[in-house]
Design a protein around this motif. Structure first.
Motif, PDB file in Angstrom:
ATOM      1  N   GLY A 112      -5.864  44.641 -40.290  1.00  0.00           N
ATOM      2  CA  GLY A 112      -5.930  45.473 -39.091  1.00  0.00           C
ATOM      3  C   GLY A 112      -5.832  44.701 -37.798  1.00  0.00           C
ATOM      4  O   GLY A 112      -6.459  45.067 -36.804  1.00  0.00           O
ATOM      5  N   GLY A 113      -5.010  43.630 -37.797  1.00  0.00           N
ATOM      6  CA  GLY A 113      -4.717  42.920 -36.563  1.00  0.00           C
ATOM      7  C   GLY A 113      -3.592  43.605 -35.818  1.00  0.00           C
ATOM      8  O   GLY A 113      -3.131  44.695 -36.204  1.00  0.00           O
ATOM      9  N   PRO A 114      -3.088  43.001 -34.749  1.00  0.00           N
ATOM     10  CA  PRO A 114      -2.059  43.665 -33.943  1.00  0.00           C
ATOM     11  C   PRO A 114      -0.771  43.956 -34.697  1.00  0.00           C
ATOM     12  O   PRO A 114      -0.142  44.990 -34.479  1.00  0.00           O
ATOM     13  N   GLY A 115      -0.355  43.053 -35.591  1.00  0.00           N
ATOM     14  CA  GLY A 115       0.865  43.296 -36.358  1.00  0.00           C
ATOM     15  C   GLY A 115       0.715  44.480 -37.292  1.00  0.00           C
ATOM     16  O   GLY A 115       1.587  45.356 -37.367  1.00  0.00           O
ATOM     17  N   GLY A 116      -0.400  44.529 -38.020  1.00  0.00           N
ATOM     18  CA  GLY A 116      -0.636  45.635 -38.936  1.00  0.00           C
ATOM     19  C   GLY A 116      -0.787  46.957 -38.220  1.00  0.00           C
ATOM     20  O   GLY A 116      -0.265  47.991 -38.669  1.00  0.00           O
ATOM     21  N   LEU A 117      -1.480  46.957 -37.091  1.00  0.00           N
ATOM     22  CA  LEU A 117      -1.690  48.198 -36.347  1.00  0.00           C
ATOM     23  C   LEU A 117      -0.393  48.713 -35.733  1.00  0.00           C
ATOM     24  O   LEU A 117      -0.142  49.922 -35.709  1.00  0.00           O
ATOM     25  N   GLU A 118       0.439  47.802 -35.223  1.00  0.00           N
ATOM     26  CA  GLU A 118       1.724  48.238 -34.665  1.00  0.00           C
ATOM     27  C   GLU A 118       2.613  48.810 -35.767  1.00  0.00           C
ATOM     28  O   GLU A 118       3.290  49.833 -35.572  1.00  0.00           O
ATOM     29  N   LEU A 121      -4.643  50.425 -29.274  1.00  0.00           N
ATOM     30  CA  LEU A 121      -4.228  50.449 -30.679  1.00  0.00           C
ATOM     31  C   LEU A 121      -5.163  51.331 -31.507  1.00  0.00           C
ATOM     32  O   LEU A 121      -4.702  52.122 -32.352  1.00  0.00           O
ATOM     33  N   CYS A 122      -6.460  51.210 -31.270  1.00  0.00           N
ATOM     34  CA  CYS A 122      -7.422  52.030 -32.021  1.00  0.00           C
ATOM     35  C   CYS A 122      -7.251  53.512 -31.688  1.00  0.00           C
ATOM     36  O   CYS A 122      -7.347  54.378 -32.575  1.00  0.00           O
ATOM     37  N   HIS A 123      -7.000  53.806 -30.417  1.00  0.00           N
ATOM     38  CA  HIS A 123      -6.784  55.204 -30.022  1.00  0.00           C
ATOM     39  C   HIS A 123      -5.533  55.761 -30.692  1.00  0.00           C
ATOM     40  O   HIS A 123      -5.519  56.928 -31.124  1.00  0.00           O
ATOM     41  N   GLU A 124      -4.487  54.939 -30.792  1.00  0.00           N
ATOM     42  CA  GLU A 124      -3.273  55.392 -31.477  1.00  0.00           C
ATOM     43  C   GLU A 124      -3.543  55.687 -32.940  1.00  0.00           C
ATOM     44  O   GLU A 124      -2.991  56.645 -33.507  1.00  0.00           O
TER      45      GLU A 124
END
Length: 648
Positions: free
Chosen positions: A387-393, A437-440
């Protein structure tokens, strides 16, 4: 919140704008090799117009490509053949109700001989810019008159192309600024010496444009209200300049700061407080009745509204924020502020190679490559591990495309290494991105499984269409004798407070952002800290301006900084160094060593999973990347073309 000031109409001269938000000039390198407008450039600006921006000011546009260029692939308006392209751009922007100005520019001494084909650069006086390092040739009176006419002709071409107005770039140390500044204008003729003579160059440009284009064709001037350089323009001088320009009939002032020698005032690092430059516009607004635009590191809609409500400026320019999110204005007006992808001031856009890029918006500068999110035919399951930036994007894009995404994160929070930022100013900016990212994830109803460490067996049990491994990285451990001693730890131990030190002698090894914040944290806790700068991938990504600012912060904390050394051995009480040039041996007494040299890939599932199933893709730090930009790019691109990757 009611953004009545921000979303109200405003006027620049006779021109009415739909709101008070301006997209200021930013170089993109999206023009063609000869400076012509390209389809990609049009699409880039079009998305910002679609996003609701009131006024778009194009990147700096050359009125003298031979001696006035400021960049490779710089946009041009120095010949009639560029009118059709500029007209296509204007027509595109106008479709959405937005207005467009062209910023007219001549670099003067802030060009270089590579851009001028080997010809000596020119300036009001032969005063060398420290950053450029080339002595300019003093312009003759005849050449000055020619350049004035080129500015006027450029403005007239813009009017013929349907452009709504022009901005004269009199800031950031470029040619107009060079004439205005006592530091760079040492002439003793009619264009130098007194205030009246120094401003004559700009005055003749303005008067000429108004005479040729008409007084209802808006002309604004961008000023470095303070160059932050001894002998240069400052607030006192800029007040006088502004009053004089208003009397000449200009229609607005754009209050900026700095020049190439003080670039950290032009392009702010992530360590600078939001809106620190607003006071410059406020000071100018006290002196004039024409509109004043404020600019510089402004991100938050509520802050923008407060600037306007308190009368500190008439318009607010948001630059890099428009790179990060072209829909900034539209989202505010629709009450979707939490969906804004706010700029984190990382400076990736300034130092990316080739055309403009953004570390958190992969589409910036590539809008024609990623035109729409093609919907998949069936809701196939895709598993994302991490759940880092790559995974979340990746989760964001895949969900928009119609996949059923399940994301496993072994910790209890999302964001990965973004949560390790501790500098108070930068942490606030990074937290906004993590919150976005969390809101998305919430908005798109992504299935998030926190505190779940995925195994190969668990992954296979879902029979997924594809698996994206975004398991991140672990602290990089250098091959230094003694690295495994009990008095050696990683930056992550400090950030997560696994190790707490007080009143100790601590040496930190590294050079990146995390390294610097680790040093400051240890110093603030009462330790005697020494930074030994060692080359790292993350350190090389720091801009020169940000590095200077970081080192200044360390010195204020009484942190000793050692450069040009390599570390040979660590013991329980000492660290042994060698000077790189002389190989002279140096030793220091220590209590602890903290290694902050970045991360290395952590991918415990990749090999086995790839052997047992198809369509396994590795992204982010797990793939060996070390930056937020790489992680975001990997997540976005893999998700965007997943069907093609699976079918290849």
């Amino acid at each position: 919140m009611n953004y009545q000031h921000m979303l109200s109409k405003g006027k620049v001269g006779t021109l009415t704008l739909n709101n008070r938000i301006v997209m200021p000039a930013m170089s993109t390198n999206l023009a063609g090799p000869s400076g012509e407008v390209t389809d990609q450039l049009i699409r880039y600006y079009e998305e910002r117009a679609m996003g609701g921006t009131g006024l778009i000011i194009t990147e700096f546009t050359s009125i003298d490509y031979e001696l006035g260029r400021g960049a490779v692939n710089q946009l041009r308006i120095d010949d009639d053949r560029f009118i059709p392209g500029i007209k296509r751009l204007a027509n595109t922007i106008h479709k959405y109700g937005a207005k467009i100005f062209v910023q007219l520019h001549h670099a003067g001494r802030e060009s270089n001989s590579m851009l001028t084909g080997g010809k000596q650069i020119v300036a009001p006086s032969p005063v060398t810019c420290e950053v450029i390092g080339e002595e300019p040739r003093e312009l003759t009176i005849e050449e000055i008159k020619e350049i004035i006419n080129k500015f006027i002709a450029g403005a007239y071409r813009c009017k013929m192309a349907g452009i709504d107005g022009v901005e004269l770039h009199g800031a950031h140390g470029y040619l107009i600024n060079q004439f205005l500044s006592p530091n760079t204008n040492l002439r003793s003729d009619e264009y130098g010496g007194s205030f009246k003579n120094r401003i004559r160059f700009l005055e003749e440009i303005i008067v000429g444009i108004k005479q040729l284009c008409g007084h209802d064709f808006p002309v604004t001037v961008r000023l470095s209200v303070d160059e932050f350089e001894k002998g240069g323009t400052d607030i006192t001088l800029s007040r006088e300049i502004s009053v004089y320009l208003e009397k000449l009939g200009i229609d607005g002032l754009h209050a900026s700061a700095g020049n190439y020698n003080t670039m950290d005032k032009v392009i702010e690092s992530p360590l600078v407080e939001e809106g620190w430059r607003v006071y410059l516009a406020e000071e100018i607004k006290k002196e004039v009745n024409i509109p004043v635009i404020t600019v510089g590191n402004i991100r938050d809609p509520q802050f923008v509204e407060s600037i306007l409500a308190e009368g500190k400026a008439d318009f607010v320019a948001i630059g890099r924020g428009h790179l990060a999110d072209p829909e900034w204005v539209r989202k505010v007006s629709d009450g979707r502020e939490k969906e804004i992808r706010m700029c984190i001031s990382c400076l990736h856009c300034m130092y990316s190679k080739g055309h403009v890029e953004c570390s958190i918006n992969v589409r910036a500068g590539r809008e024609l490559e990623f035109t729409e999110m093609t919907q998949v035919d069936e809701k196939r399951p895709v598993l994302i591990i991490g759940g880092g930036p790559g995974g979340l994007e990746a989760a964001r894009v895949l969900t928009i495309k119609g996949y059923h995404v399940i994301l496993f994160e072994k910790k209890d929070t999302l964001g990965g290494q973004l949560n390790l930022v501790t500098d108070p100013v930068y942490k606030k900016k990074m937290k906004r991105y993590v919150d976005y990212l969390c809101h998305e994830m919430d908005r798109l109803k992504v299935d998030i499984r926190l505190n779940h460490e995925a195994s190969v067996e668990l992954i296979k049990s879902y029979e997924p269409y594809a698996v994206l491994l975004a398991t991140g990285g672990v602290p990089l451990v250098p091959n230094i004798e003694g690295y495994d001693l009990p008095n050696v730890c990683s930056y992550r131990d400090i950030k997560l407070q696994s190790n707490a030190f007080y009143d100790k002698k601590i040496v930190v090894l590294g050079s990146g952002m995390v390294c610097h914040s680790t040093c400051r944290r240890l110093a603030e806790e009462g330790n005697e800290v020494t930074l030994i700068e060692l080359p790292t991938k993350s350190g090389r990504k720091i801009s020169p301006e940000t590095r200077v600012r970081l080192l200044e912060k360390l010195k204020k904390e009484n942190i000793q900084i050692i450069t040009e050394h390599k570390v040979s051995t660590i013991t329980m009480n000492e660290i042994f160094l060698e000077k790189k040039e002389s190989e002279e041996k140096v030793k220091m007494a220590i209590d602890h060593v903290v290694i902050a040299m970045g991360v290395q890939a952590y991918n415990p599932l990749g090999d086995r999973l790839s052997k047992e199933m198809d369509n396994v893709f590795i992204i982010g730090d797990a793939a060996g990347h070390t930056s937020l930009a790489d992680a975001t790019k990997g997540g976005f691109e893999t998700a965007y073309v997943l069907e093609s990757l699976v079918n290849s």
